[in-house]
Design a protein around this motif. Sequence first.
Motif, mmCIF file in Angstrom:
data_model
loop_
_atom_site.group_PDB
_atom_site.id
_atom_site.type_symbol
_atom_site.label_atom_id
_atom_site.label_comp_id
_atom_site.label_asym_id
_atom_site.label_seq_id
_atom_site.Cartn_x
_atom_site.Cartn_y
_atom_site.Cartn_z
ATOM 1 N N TYR A 1 0.832 -1.202 0.000
ATOM 2 C CA TYR A 1 0.000 0.000 0.000
ATOM 3 C C TYR A 1 0.866 1.251 0.000
ATOM 4 O O TYR A 1 0.688 2.163 -0.809
ATOM 5 N N LEU B 1 9.945 3.226 2.176
ATOM 6 C CA LEU B 1 9.313 2.586 3.330
ATOM 7 C C LEU B 1 8.581 1.323 2.913
ATOM 8 O O LEU B 1 8.688 0.277 3.552
ATOM 9 N N TRP C 1 11.130 -1.653 1.527
ATOM 10 C CA TRP C 1 12.242 -2.210 2.299
ATOM 11 C C TRP C 1 12.051 -3.685 2.609
ATOM 12 O O TRP C 1 12.959 -4.491 2.404
ATOM 13 N N ASN C 2 10.865 -4.040 3.075
ATOM 14 C CA ASN C 2 10.671 -5.428 3.488
ATOM 15 C C ASN C 2 10.877 -6.398 2.351
ATOM 16 O O ASN C 2 11.386 -7.488 2.536
ATOM 17 N N ILE D 1 -2.714 11.696 -0.639
ATOM 18 C CA ILE D 1 -2.513 10.331 -0.158
ATOM 19 C C ILE D 1 -3.847 9.639 0.041
ATOM 20 O O ILE D 1 -4.013 8.475 -0.302
ATOM 21 N N LEU E 1 -3.285 -1.105 4.749
ATOM 22 C CA LEU E 1 -3.725 -0.373 5.932
ATOM 23 C C LEU E 1 -5.214 -0.108 5.847
ATOM 24 O O LEU E 1 -5.717 0.230 4.798
ATOM 25 N N TRP F 1 0.079 14.623 10.407
ATOM 26 C CA TRP F 1 0.600 15.220 9.166
ATOM 27 C C TRP F 1 0.265 14.298 8.001
ATOM 28 O O TRP F 1 -0.484 14.649 7.098
ATOM 29 N N ILE F 2 0.841 13.102 8.018
ATOM 30 C CA ILE F 2 0.486 12.120 6.998
ATOM 31 C C ILE F 2 0.002 10.896 7.755
ATOM 32 O O ILE F 2 0.776 9.979 8.017
ATOM 33 N N ALA G 1 -1.609 8.389 6.974
ATOM 34 C CA ALA G 1 -1.550 7.094 6.298
ATOM 35 C C ALA G 1 -0.317 6.309 6.703
ATOM 36 O O ALA G 1 -0.350 5.087 6.788
ATOM 37 N N ILE G 2 0.805 6.982 6.918
ATOM 38 C CA ILE G 2 1.978 6.241 7.342
ATOM 39 C C ILE G 2 2.444 6.723 8.705
ATOM 40 O O ILE G 2 3.614 6.610 9.059
ATOM 41 N N ILE H 1 2.841 9.620 10.217
ATOM 42 C CA ILE H 1 3.738 10.742 10.446
ATOM 43 C C ILE H 1 2.925 11.882 11.056
ATOM 44 O O ILE H 1 1.844 12.200 10.570
ATOM 45 N N ILE I 1 13.283 4.059 8.484
ATOM 46 C CA ILE I 1 12.258 3.219 7.857
ATOM 47 C C ILE I 1 12.177 1.872 8.561
ATOM 48 O O ILE I 1 11.088 1.349 8.824
ATOM 49 N N ILE I 2 13.336 1.319 8.895
ATOM 50 C CA ILE I 2 13.298 0.013 9.560
ATOM 51 C C ILE I 2 12.655 0.139 10.939
ATOM 52 O O ILE I 2 11.894 -0.739 11.359
ATOM 53 N N ASP J 1 10.302 2.088 11.696
ATOM 54 C CA ASP J 1 8.855 2.118 11.473
ATOM 55 C C ASP J 1 8.324 0.731 11.142
ATOM 56 O O ASP J 1 7.280 0.316 11.625
ATOM 57 N N LEU J 2 9.072 0.002 10.324
ATOM 58 C CA LEU J 2 8.580 -1.315 9.926
ATOM 59 C C LEU J 2 8.562 -2.268 11.116
ATOM 60 O O LEU J 2 7.689 -3.134 11.205
ATOM 61 N N GLN K 1 5.536 -1.514 12.826
ATOM 62 C CA GLN K 1 4.385 -2.047 12.093
ATOM 63 C C GLN K 1 4.186 -3.528 12.403
ATOM 64 O O GLN K 1 3.067 -3.989 12.587
ATOM 65 N N GLN L 1 -3.934 0.309 15.927
ATOM 66 C CA GLN L 1 -4.157 1.218 14.798
ATOM 67 C C GLN L 1 -3.656 2.600 15.161
ATOM 68 O O GLN L 1 -3.846 3.019 16.289
ATOM 69 N N ALA M 1 -1.092 1.334 11.997
ATOM 70 C CA ALA M 1 -0.009 0.371 12.068
ATOM 71 C C ALA M 1 1.365 0.980 11.782
ATOM 72 O O ALA M 1 2.366 0.314 11.932
ATOM 73 N N HIS M 2 1.394 2.231 11.337
ATOM 74 C CA HIS M 2 2.686 2.862 11.104
ATOM 75 C C HIS M 2 2.914 3.966 12.121
ATOM 76 O O HIS M 2 1.962 4.641 12.522
ATOM 77 N N PHE N 1 6.162 6.918 13.175
ATOM 78 C CA PHE N 1 7.529 7.397 13.219
ATOM 79 C C PHE N 1 7.760 8.175 14.504
ATOM 80 O O PHE N 1 8.716 8.907 14.631
#
Lengths: 531, 525, 473
Positions: free
Chosen positions: A349, A426, A429-430, A507, A530, B77-78, B80-81, B83, B192-193, B195-196, B199, B208, B210-211, B213
């Motif tokens: 996603y 992001l 990466w996986n 987004i 998500l 801010w964002i 969806a991921i 942030i 990024i790692i 964050d993952l 996740q 919820q 799931a992301h 930072f």
Amino acid sequence: MIDTWLLPLILFAPVFGAVALLFVSNQQRFLVQMIAAGSSFISFILSFYLLYAYDHTIGGYQFVQRFEWSENLGIAFSLGVDGIAVPLVLASSILLFTGTFISWHIKDRLKEFYISLLILAAATIGVYVSLDLFFLYFFYELSVLPMYLLLGMWGSHTKSYNEMKDTKKRDFVGFILNFTSNSKEYAAMKLVLFLSAGAVVALLGILLIYVGSGLNTFDIPTLAKHSEFSGTMATIIWLLIFFGFASIAPLWPLHSWSPVGHAAAPAATSMLHAGVLMKLGHFSIIRVGYEILPEATRDLMPIAAVLCVFSIIYGGWVAYSQNDTKYVIGYSSSSHMGYVFLGMAALTYVSLTGAVLYMFAHAMATGLLFALAGWVYDQTHTRDIPSLGGLSKKMPFATGCFVVAVAASFGLPGTVSFIGELMILLGSWNKYPVQTIIAVLAIVVTLAYLLRMLRGVFFWEPGKTIPHETELKWAHVQDTNGFVNRMPLLVMIACTIYFGIFPGQFIDVIGSSVEPLLAKIHGGTESGVLP
Amino acid sequence: MLEEIFFPTQIGFPILSVLVFLPLLGAMLVWMMKSDELLIRIAGIAITSMEFLLTVWLLFTFKTHTAAMQFVEQIDWIPAIGISYHLGIDGISVLFIGVTAFLSLLTMLFSWDLSIEKVKGYVMALLALQTTVMGILVSLDLVLFFVFWELMLIPSYFLIKLWGTGKLKEHAALQYVLYTLTGSMLMLIGIIILDLNYQEVALAQNIQPAHSFDFLALLTVPMSEEKQLLVFLLLFFGFAAKAPIFPFHTWLANALASGPIAVSVALAGIKLGTYGFLRFSIPLLPDASRTLLVPLSILALMGIIYGAFVALAQSDLRRLLAFSSISHLGFVILGLFALNFHGLQGGLLQMINLAFTTAGLFFIAGFLYSRGLQGDLTHYGGLVTHMPALAGFFLVIGLASVGFPGTNGFVGEFLILLGAFKVHWAFGSIGVLGVILGLAYIMWYYERAMLAPPQETVIKDDLTGERPVSTLRDLNPREWVIALSLTVMIFWIGLYPTPFFEIMDASIQAVADRVNPSTRFAALP
Amino acid sequence: MLLAVDAIPSRVSKKIIGHLSIVGLCATLVTLIWFYVNEKTGSLFNGMYVLDTMAIYFKIFVVVSTILVASMSIDSIERFPAFKGEYYFLVLMSALGAMLMASANDLVSIFVTLEFTTFGFYILVAYLREDSKSNEAGLKFFILGAFTAGILAFGISLIYGATGKLILTDIAQEIGEPSAALIAGFLLLFAALGFKIGAVPLHTWIPDVYHGAPTPVTAFLSVAPKGAALAILLRIFFVTLSGFSAEWVWLLVLVAIISMTYGNIVAIAQRNMKRLLAYSGIAQIGNVVIGLAAANKMGGESIMFYLWAYLFANLGAFAVVISVAHVINSEEIEDYNGLNRRSPFLAFAMLLFLLSLAGVPPLAGFIAKLYIFVAAMKAGLIALVIVGLINVVISMYYYLIVVKKMYINEPSDPSPVTISPIMTVGISVAIAGTLILGIYPKPFIAWTVDATQMFNHINFITMTQSLTLPFGG
């Protein structure tokens, strides 16, 4: 009411502009300019409306309009946008609008130029809003010809071509063989042949879908829902679709037409070319490959993950070694398109949303770069970095814009490119850690060649053997001045920064379409989506 | 999870946002001004003064004895991921903010009568730089942090490139940007790692969204040691390149020697790289930090010794300062990665100290430079006779920078060495060697340039042409203000550091607890 | 009834004749459309001569092409040294022949109408008596034409001998197991018709004859007889031989591939506009044969649609050639340099026509090619489609070379090129046709679908069967 006619208006405003221009004489320059600006302005404004009118809570195809075109062949003129198309439509119309102003001062055959430009932009918008495979291909092909004319008629030769004295050799070398010393005609022809070749490969895939599905329709939603292909068949079709469209994207090793084309093209054309024409490839792969052949996409997209590395590295490496501003930007574009492929290949996603966002971001950034490279070329009549230098004193405004463009191009935080890049990295990466690391390091390379160009064009000054040498050399050079020259730059900068700081709407809109698409590709099980 | 105190309960307005964006607004204001140089310079000083006053207010409002994040602001801010625009400060960052505002004001003051081309751009760049540094210091979201971290490149690049003083400025600017960008790109992967990893946990626990930072959220999720090591390494590149830590230091000497004084002050004075370690690396990756304790300490010691030796060999004051800075950073790292309370405390305090001493020395270098004394000063000798006040401040600040008792440097280095000894006696001992070397290079240079019998009597300078040494004038009132205020700070921390410890101790304790859950150290009174 | 339609006023004198004949043709056109709309059908002479929807379709095709040719001839005729009036008569006679061909439904009438058409052209091709090239072309055309007539007669006699029937529909019922003689007969028949449409390997006359003949004649020759011959081919293959499609498909596939590839590759090397169009015509016929090879109803539809696209584009292109030749007295591609500056209208028109021939949207050629490819795809001829697609790219190259000359190169002589009003009208009609067919082909497609009702019975190979053979033809 406006919603009903929104897409047709966005699509046909430039077409009507082009038709209206046919009946105007080149003598009435102002009228010609006004028609072009007016018609592109309609698309421009409506595309912004489209972005905010698209309801991301519902998702799916919206503003759908359908006119039967041929029942017998199963073709309908069917328009509609999903969240993936919206940003690209917006990018097209922004670049068209700004490109119109960038080309304001063209002297030779202005009317014909604007006609070609408007048709080109309409064709790209057409691809983005078509929900019918036939029309998708129709507009795709339609974009090729204006490119030929724009490059051939208003383009420019490269430096080394101009320096060739022997005219016979010049025609031969310039037209048939050469690469950095190509003529504009060569570039134009190469571009057309590459694009047509890619197009017919894709067409073969499209025809196989049409015939193989047995549904007797070109309608994408219907095909996406009902068509079924056997494993081998799906693989063959997918490969045809992918490589056909990837050649315009341009994915390594099918990229070589693109920088050559950039170098020859006038500024506005390069803007549209790099900004939106190249994205036709990615978009069509998503629209056709992902929607109709989800299983094959899942199985075969790793191909893109491998090739994109070559795109990224090769593009960056060549860009660093070029001396022609437009070649640098051209190769940087093809390098950056590798990021989009990476994001698309990871099939998550976040990465796919990022890839689409990055397409928009790249459109703005490259648009700016090409616009400014064009301005510098118009003023100095050279694109050769070593012959330039010290322009910052004469054109501070352009220098400032160029700095922003560089920042946007390599993905400085605060620009929308950063968000796109971040999401691509992001999300990838996986699945592809190696590629992600390469992509990240390539950002440094990007900055290196962009700064090299920035320095070479605007700041660096040759050894001061003669006092005021650069002042004398650039005595007639002007900064971007007045509304006409500055407005387009500011529009693109504003879009880059505004959406870099407030990417929310983008987004949401993109995500609303990416999510069901991925659910389909992953069979709804391990979607990684998500909520 | 750390406690958070939101800004409305402490102060009526989002003070951190104001602190971050006030300079940027100021820069825009300057941009719109006509190119009246005087007005622009006044505006620059006015804005930095306002910023400074706000910081003072902040420091007084700041609650001590708590590890909580204070003055917190948070907006999506964002989403969806995951942030968010999340700002907050604790005992670690608040002092940096004070230092940044202080140094920015001094820089503006310093630049008051420098003859600079394109003053407008210069002031704008300085203000923009301040915004990004402030942003780095107050961000609690890693992406937001990264945003400011990257943005910092732009003003510093142009400051070095356009207003640099050395011949190598173009090269230095490019080198600086590419080095730090490479580092920060790797850091981006690390982020990024992180964050993952979040996740993974979030999906397993159905949290919820799931992301995330968010620094505070990331602190709550467990992480395997392998992953921690990987992330640590990636973040290390980012922070080490910026700090810079030996062996990632090569850009520093060029940038500091060729850039304008203002940039040297910002880059060498505000230790953002090591701040990153203390803020993010150690709390987020405690296991990896412990595992890497020995190699990092060795690296730090190598940095200390290497920097000091190379500094000994320098004849250009600014290059000497650059290498001494590398040596000092070694101390900071040594302290931080002792990973015990005293080490961390000393490391933090030393970072603050260096802001006064290293930056102070660069100001001194700037004073000398504005008098036409640049490059190699050792062949002059006897400058003290012409400029007694300047020489005096040089001595005081120089001694403070190498940790002379009674100055702030002593307190910091003492704590660091104390922490290091607790880890291993050898680390402490070699550290002490570094202190001695430090004293050697600074005193030797001082002796040659200031005290030795006069040799050269003519100053050759691109700016002012040739003139006799005897025409040198001593500090003017404006320079007095700068030097004196720095000296005051040096002695304040050196003689009465308690208020500073009060501010930082709770947060330091929290970090120390996190990294060493079993052992607890009592706070130094 | 039919003769009334075909009786065309002619032979008055001078320039008025041209206009008169156009008027007459228009009247014919209206009548034909009236026939079509009111579904007038019928047959004469025991089915030898039929008037079905397809026949009307082709008749309309021939009439429209003749109108366009007549309109572009008016100027040219003025420059002919002699026999200005007779020219129209011959053109109209040929057109009449071609219209009759469209209705021919038995072997004898095929022979008669075909020769009728060709006789007119024998004279027309050699019309420029003073011009050696024209004479050479005429002679060549005549010899080869006579030879073809012989082949045709021989083929017909073989078929008649084997089946004892002449009417195409009757023959279909008589063929049980094809004998050697029958196969030879049909091969000869196909060869003769292949000569008419100029498919490889029977194309050799085309470049020289096109080059030598007066340009309006070339234009006419490139369209009307080809269309009519295709009508016959459609009847033979789709009606008479529909049961044997598996056998003859291979032949057609081969012819299509060779025609397209040969035509396109040789066209690249051409320096003369007419020769270029000649070779491109060969390639276009290759495309048409793809439709024949598809051997399904859709193939028939697509051919008929394609012919319209070809008509407008090709006649339009020749019209531009005529106009340009009037002013600069040259047909060399080199002399088209900078045409855009000398006459934007002509350059734009030429651009559209060439691109339509190349198959670029939104022009008629694009839809037509796509239609043919879809039909072939439905028949499972994937390999053929691939070759066709490759050829599209090749053809793009030489068409664009001309575009480059016109638009990009600078003219050696910048004086403007003027054209007469009637020519403008003719070219405009061709442009309109090219665009309308491309943008809104719905009614035309519907028309072709309707006109090919007679092929509904054909059981074509379905996709599902064919795709099991990977890339099988």
